[in-house]
Design a protein around this motif. Structure first.
Motif, PDB file in Angstrom:
ATOM      1  N   ASP A   1      -0.349  11.270  -2.888  1.00 54.20           N
ATOM      2  CA  ASP A   1      -1.068  12.537  -2.676  1.00 54.20           C
ATOM      3  C   ASP A   1      -2.364  12.320  -1.883  1.00 54.20           C
ATOM      4  OD1 ASP A   1       0.905  13.665  -4.224  1.00 54.20           O
ATOM      5  OD2 ASP A   1      -0.233  13.415  -6.080  1.00 54.20           O
ATOM      6  N   GLY A   2      -2.264  11.540  -0.825  1.00 56.65           N
ATOM      7  CA  GLY A   2      -3.423  11.366   0.057  1.00 56.65           C
ATOM      8  C   GLY A   2      -4.324  10.204  -0.325  1.00 56.65           C
ATOM      9  N   GLU A   3      -4.082   9.619  -1.505  1.00 55.06           N
ATOM     10  CA  GLU A   3      -4.911   8.505  -1.946  1.00 55.06           C
ATOM     11  C   GLU A   3      -4.103   7.202  -1.750  1.00 55.06           C
ATOM     12  OE1 GLU A   3      -6.499   6.987  -6.350  1.00 55.06           O
ATOM     13  OE2 GLU A   3      -4.967   8.535  -6.149  1.00 55.06           O
ATOM     14  N   THR A   4      -4.773   6.122  -1.317  1.00 57.59           N
ATOM     15  CA  THR A   4      -4.038   4.863  -1.144  1.00 57.59           C
ATOM     16  C   THR A   4      -4.101   4.045  -2.422  1.00 57.59           C
ATOM     17  OG1 THR A   4      -4.536   4.826   1.196  1.00 57.59           O
ATOM     18  CG2 THR A   4      -3.882   2.729   0.219  1.00 57.59           C
ATOM     19  N   VAL A   5      -2.936   3.662  -2.913  1.00 60.05           N
ATOM     20  CA  VAL A   5      -2.905   2.794  -4.091  1.00 60.05           C
ATOM     21  C   VAL A   5      -2.245   1.477  -3.680  1.00 60.05           C
ATOM     22  CG1 VAL A   5      -2.885   4.602  -5.847  1.00 60.05           C
ATOM     23  CG2 VAL A   5      -0.750   3.853  -4.869  1.00 60.05           C
ATOM     24  N   THR A   6      -2.660   0.384  -4.290  1.00 59.36           N
ATOM     25  CA  THR A   6      -2.103  -0.914  -3.906  1.00 59.36           C
ATOM     26  C   THR A   6      -1.575  -1.641  -5.133  1.00 59.36           C
ATOM     27  OG1 THR A   6      -4.252  -1.961  -4.166  1.00 59.36           O
ATOM     28  CG2 THR A   6      -3.642  -1.318  -1.932  1.00 59.36           C
ATOM     29  N   CYS A   7      -0.640  -2.525  -4.884  1.00 54.40           N
ATOM     30  CA  CYS A   7      -0.232  -3.444  -5.933  1.00 54.40           C
ATOM     31  C   CYS A   7       0.328  -4.690  -5.279  1.00 54.40           C
ATOM     32  CB  CYS A   7       0.725  -2.796  -6.923  1.00 54.40           C
ATOM     33  SG  CYS A   7       2.419  -2.816  -6.482  1.00 54.40           S
ATOM     34  N   THR A   8       0.511  -5.748  -6.023  1.00 55.10           N
ATOM     35  CA  THR A   8       1.086  -6.968  -5.461  1.00 55.10           C
ATOM     36  C   THR A   8       2.431  -7.224  -6.122  1.00 55.10           C
ATOM     37  OG1 THR A   8      -0.140  -8.267  -7.082  1.00 55.10           O
ATOM     38  CG2 THR A   8      -1.106  -8.089  -4.881  1.00 55.10           C
ATOM     39  N   ALA A   9       3.270  -7.928  -5.367  1.00 52.40           N
ATOM     40  CA  ALA A   9       4.597  -8.258  -5.881  1.00 52.40           C
ATOM     41  C   ALA A   9       5.016  -9.597  -5.298  1.00 52.40           C
ATOM     42  CB  ALA A   9       5.596  -7.175  -5.477  1.00 52.40           C
ATOM     43  N   GLY A  10       5.805 -10.323  -6.075  1.00 51.93           N
ATOM     44  CA  GLY A  10       6.315 -11.590  -5.570  1.00 51.93           C
ATOM     45  C   GLY A  10       7.457 -11.364  -4.587  1.00 51.93           C
ATOM     46  N   PHE A  11       8.158 -10.266  -4.768  1.00 49.85           N
ATOM     47  CA  PHE A  11       9.363 -10.017  -3.982  1.00 49.85           C
ATOM     48  C   PHE A  11       9.433  -8.533  -3.625  1.00 49.85           C
ATOM     49  CE2 PHE A  11      13.749 -10.343  -2.789  1.00 49.85           C
ATOM     50  CZ  PHE A  11      13.934 -11.687  -2.493  1.00 49.85           C
ATOM     51  N   LEU A  12       9.825  -8.248  -2.378  1.00 48.31           N
ATOM     52  CA  LEU A  12       9.888  -6.858  -1.922  1.00 48.31           C
ATOM     53  C   LEU A  12      11.340  -6.512  -1.600  1.00 48.31           C
ATOM     54  CD1 LEU A  12       8.185  -4.383  -1.077  1.00 48.31           C
ATOM     55  CD2 LEU A  12       7.964  -5.415   1.182  1.00 48.31           C
ATOM     56  N   TRP A  13      11.774  -5.372  -2.117  1.00 43.99           N
ATOM     57  CA  TRP A  13      13.183  -4.981  -1.961  1.00 43.99           C
ATOM     58  C   TRP A  13      13.212  -3.553  -1.423  1.00 43.99           C
ATOM     59  CZ3 TRP A  13      17.025  -6.182  -6.510  1.00 43.99           C
ATOM     60  CH2 TRP A  13      18.336  -5.937  -6.086  1.00 43.99           C
ATOM     61  N   SER A  14      13.562  -3.407  -0.151  1.00 40.35           N
ATOM     62  CA  SER A  14      13.580  -2.070   0.441  1.00 40.35           C
ATOM     63  C   SER A  14      14.921  -1.384   0.199  1.00 40.35           C
ATOM     64  CB  SER A  14      13.305  -2.142   1.950  1.00 40.35           C
ATOM     65  OG  SER A  14      13.506  -0.863   2.509  1.00 40.35           O
ATOM     66  N   CYS A  15      14.864  -0.244  -0.456  1.00 36.25           N
ATOM     67  CA  CYS A  15      16.060   0.572  -0.706  1.00 36.25           C
ATOM     68  C   CYS A  15      15.734   1.981  -0.220  1.00 36.25           C
ATOM     69  CB  CYS A  15      16.394   0.595  -2.199  1.00 36.25           C
ATOM     70  SG  CYS A  15      16.854  -0.998  -2.858  1.00 36.25           S
ATOM     71  N   ARG A  16      15.138   2.059   0.957  1.00 39.32           N
ATOM     72  CA  ARG A  16      14.584   3.347   1.393  1.00 39.32           C
ATOM     73  C   ARG A  16      15.582   4.158   2.249  1.00 39.32           C
ATOM     74  NH1 ARG A  16      14.562   5.187   5.826  1.00 39.32           N
ATOM     75  NH2 ARG A  16      12.836   6.535   5.290  1.00 39.32           N
ATOM     76  N   GLY A  17      16.866   3.727   2.240  1.00 37.01           N
ATOM     77  CA  GLY A  17      17.849   4.505   2.979  1.00 37.01           C
ATOM     78  C   GLY A  17      17.788   4.195   4.461  1.00 37.01           C
ATOM     79  N   TYR A  18      18.366   5.048   5.280  1.00 38.51           N
ATOM     80  CA  TYR A  18      18.515   4.675   6.699  1.00 38.51           C
ATOM     81  C   TYR A  18      18.140   5.800   7.646  1.00 38.51           C
ATOM     82  CZ  TYR A  18      22.828   7.346   6.288  1.00 38.51           C
ATOM     83  OH  TYR A  18      23.726   8.350   6.065  1.00 38.51           O
TER      84      TYR A  18
ATOM     85  N   GLU B   1       0.857  -1.189   0.000  1.00 38.62           N
ATOM     86  CA  GLU B   1       0.000   0.000   0.000  1.00 38.62           C
ATOM     87  C   GLU B   1       0.886   1.230   0.000  1.00 38.62           C
ATOM     88  OE1 GLU B   1      -2.816  -0.089   3.275  1.00 38.62           O
ATOM     89  OE2 GLU B   1      -2.949  -2.258   2.973  1.00 38.62           O
ATOM     90  N   ALA B   2       0.570   2.147  -0.901  1.00 42.08           N
ATOM     91  CA  ALA B   2       1.359   3.375  -0.973  1.00 42.08           C
ATOM     92  C   ALA B   2       0.421   4.576  -0.953  1.00 42.08           C
ATOM     93  CB  ALA B   2       2.187   3.384  -2.251  1.00 42.08           C
ATOM     94  N   ASP B   3       0.928   5.653  -0.360  1.00 44.70           N
ATOM     95  CA  ASP B   3       0.160   6.888  -0.333  1.00 44.70           C
ATOM     96  C   ASP B   3       0.586   7.745  -1.526  1.00 44.70           C
ATOM     97  OD1 ASP B   3      -1.288   9.014   1.673  1.00 44.70           O
ATOM     98  OD2 ASP B   3       0.286   9.930   0.473  1.00 44.70           O
TER      99      ASP B   3
END
Ligand SMILES: Cc1cc2nc3c(=O)[nH]c(=O)nc-3n(C[C@H](O)[C@H](O)[C@H](O)COP(=O)(O)OP(=O)(O)OC[C@H]3O[C@@H](n4cnc5c(N)ncnc54)[C@H](O)[C@@H]3O)c2cc1C
Length: 482
Positions: free
Chosen positions: A126-143, A122-124
């Motif tokens: 501009d205030g709206e929630t959008v969703t998608c599915t993925a087989g694999f999740l890769w976080s590169c969001r920094g620290y 789930e991602a925000d």
């Protein structure tokens, strides 16, 4: 990605150095894998787009701060923020990453469903929630926290008449010409911003509670210049990069095994670069050992030259309070300031408040153990990229990406749908980072642990990790495949 449901093989969070690197590796190594990069901001580049303070630059050499697969072609060893951003965006264009980035999509939640072996993200937007599915999740969001830097409470802060600026939020129209500037801090940001402001300011004071190791590096590497002249670009890149890796690693190992030698070396250089009779011991000799905290590097001694010219003064003292005209120190002295820069650091936030849910259980990263410092125990089909702290971030970015591509290829070849590192209760917990830097210590309780042995242990050594991360058997009894 739209508000309707979309699906990709791999979903990457963040379009900074790590996310662009991850995506470029996917394109190079697994071109048939579908992926999307969700980026919270309206621009790519992460750190190198966010930080806009004067002089912003790397303090790692760019031969290793650049990707393994894409040479850094400039002469400068420490890259300016602008050039790093240009390099990252060029890379994104060259590997068609740009067209996969969805801007202004802040990931807030990801839930794993073991029955379907899918993440729902789930991602925000501009205030709206959008969703998608993925087989694999890769976080590169920094620290670190993008919204707020670390700013201690300074008594009397509201009394100060001038602006107080944190380098993470540098106002584009800030003017310091002919002003008295006090920069609070002694880390990489302070040693960068101080000489950069000194040429226009009336005077700059670097006010530090305690000193940091600061070493001067040559702006240009004559070895790199020569090698580039003699060899084709790919060979030159390999040679220059490996020279940097070996020198960096040897220096780090010497710092840990013979700290006295490195202390003397740094001190000798500082004495030679500072004015005669300068109190090096008070202002440039930390109480901790080299590399207990990140060491600072300055190009062509710019900080020391500014001190020599008298444009910059280093003051080592505590802060009693701010007043209308500056800062009252704990030893009673007063520093006049028209502008105060709080280069007091970052707020660590390794998973950025993204809620991870595995089959209905909310994951608390602090309760988990990291597998090779790139996966979390009990969390399926999830990789995170966090770079080295004692070497260039990017060395680890490339390794994590190579591992992930190898893992994805292995799963595809064997028909596996999920992979989870399974915790072993006999493996003892150790702190993830053994740095004593303030920003690490402040966040230790939010960080996962590492283990006391392979493959749970983080080596913080590119040369060793390279061997294990690239070649280690994936069917190691710790990774559980279904
Ligand atoms: C001023 C400064 C100088 C540095 N200098 C060096 C150096 O010389 N050498 C070195 O090795 N390291 C250095 N670092 C560390 C530096 O952060 C890394 O080198 C590297 O740039 C980090 O890249 P990243 O992509 O992992 O993270 P970031 O650059 O932080 O990028 C993360 C991206 O993820 C996005 N994001 C975050 N949360 C979400 C979310 N929930 N949803 C969607 N998107 C999200 C962010 O908007 C950002 O674009 C420095 C850091 C700073 C702050």
């Amino acid at each position: 990605m739209s508000s309707t449901h979309d699906h990709v093989d791999v979903l990457i969070i963040g379009a900074g150095l790590s996310g662009i690197g991850a995506a470029a590796h996917l394109t190079r190594e697994l071109p048939r894998t579908s992926y999307v990069v969700l980026e919270a901001r309206a621009a790519s580049g992460g750190t190198w787009d966010l930080f806009r303070y004067p002089g912003v630059r790397s303090d790692s050499d760019m031969f290793t701060m650049g990707y393994r697969f894409r040479p850094w072609l400039h002469e400068e060893v420490l890259g300016s923020g602008e050039r790093i951003l240009e390099y990252l965006r060029d890379t994104a264009r060259a590997y068609d990453v740009e067209s996969h980035i969805r801007y202004r999509h802040r990931v807030v939640r990801a839930s794993w469903d073991g029955d379907t072996a899918l993440w729902t993200i789930e991602a925000d937007r501009d205030g709206e929630t959008v969703t998608c599915t993925a087989g694999f999740l890769w976080s590169c969001r920094g620290y670190y926290d993008y919204e707020r830097g670390h700013e201690p409470e300074f008594p009397g802060r509201d009394e100060f008449r001038g602006p107080v600026v944190h380098p993470q939020h540098w106002p584009a129209d800030l003017d310091w010409t002919d002003r008295d500037v006090v920069v609070i801090g002694s880390g990489a940001t302070a040693v960068t911003v101080v000489p950069a402001m000194a040429s226009d300011a009336k005077h700059v004071t670097m006010l530090q509670r305690s000193p940091t190791y600061v070493l001067s590096l040559a702006r240009r590497d004559p070895f790199a210049t020569r090698v580039r002249r003699w060899f084709p670009a790919a060979v030159a890149h390999w040679l220059v990069r490996w020279k940097s890796i070996v020198v960096q690693s040897a220096f780090y190992r010497l710092s840990r095994s013979r700290p006295g030698v490195v202390k003397r070396l740094v001190r000798k250089q500082n004495v030679a670069l500072l004015p005669d009779g300068y109190d090096v011991d008070t202002h440039f000799s930390p109480r901790y050992q080299p590399w207990d905290q990140r060491m600072c590097f300055v190009p062509d001694a710019d900080l020391f030259r500014a001190v020599r010219r008298g444009d910059v003064e280093v003051v080592t003292a505590g802060i009693e309070r701010f007043d209308a005209d500056g800062i009252v120190l704990s030893d009673g002295r007063h520093l006049h300031a028209d502008l105060i820069v709080t280069a007091t650091g970052l707020r660590l936030s390794p998973f950025g408040g993204i809620e991870l849910v595995v089959d209905g259980r909310v994951v608390d990263p602090a309760e988990e153990m990291t597998y090779r410092a790139l996966m979390l125990s009990g969390v399926p089909n999830f990789v995170f990229t966090v770079g080295y702290t004692n070497a260039s971030w990017t060395l680890k970015v490339d390794l994590v990406a190579e591992f992930t591509c190898r893992l994805l290829a292995h799963m595809s070849a064997r028909g596996y749908r999920s992979v989870t590192p399974m915790r072993d209760p006999t493996v003892r917990e150790r702190p993830l980072m053994d740095f004593t830097s303030g920003y690490v210590v402040r966040a230790l309780d939010q960080l996962p642990h590492q283990g006391d042995r392979e493959p749970w242990r983080l080596r913080q050594s590119y040369i060793r990790d390279r061997r294990t991360i690239r070649r280690a058997d994936l069917e190691d009894g710790v990774l559980s495949f279904t």
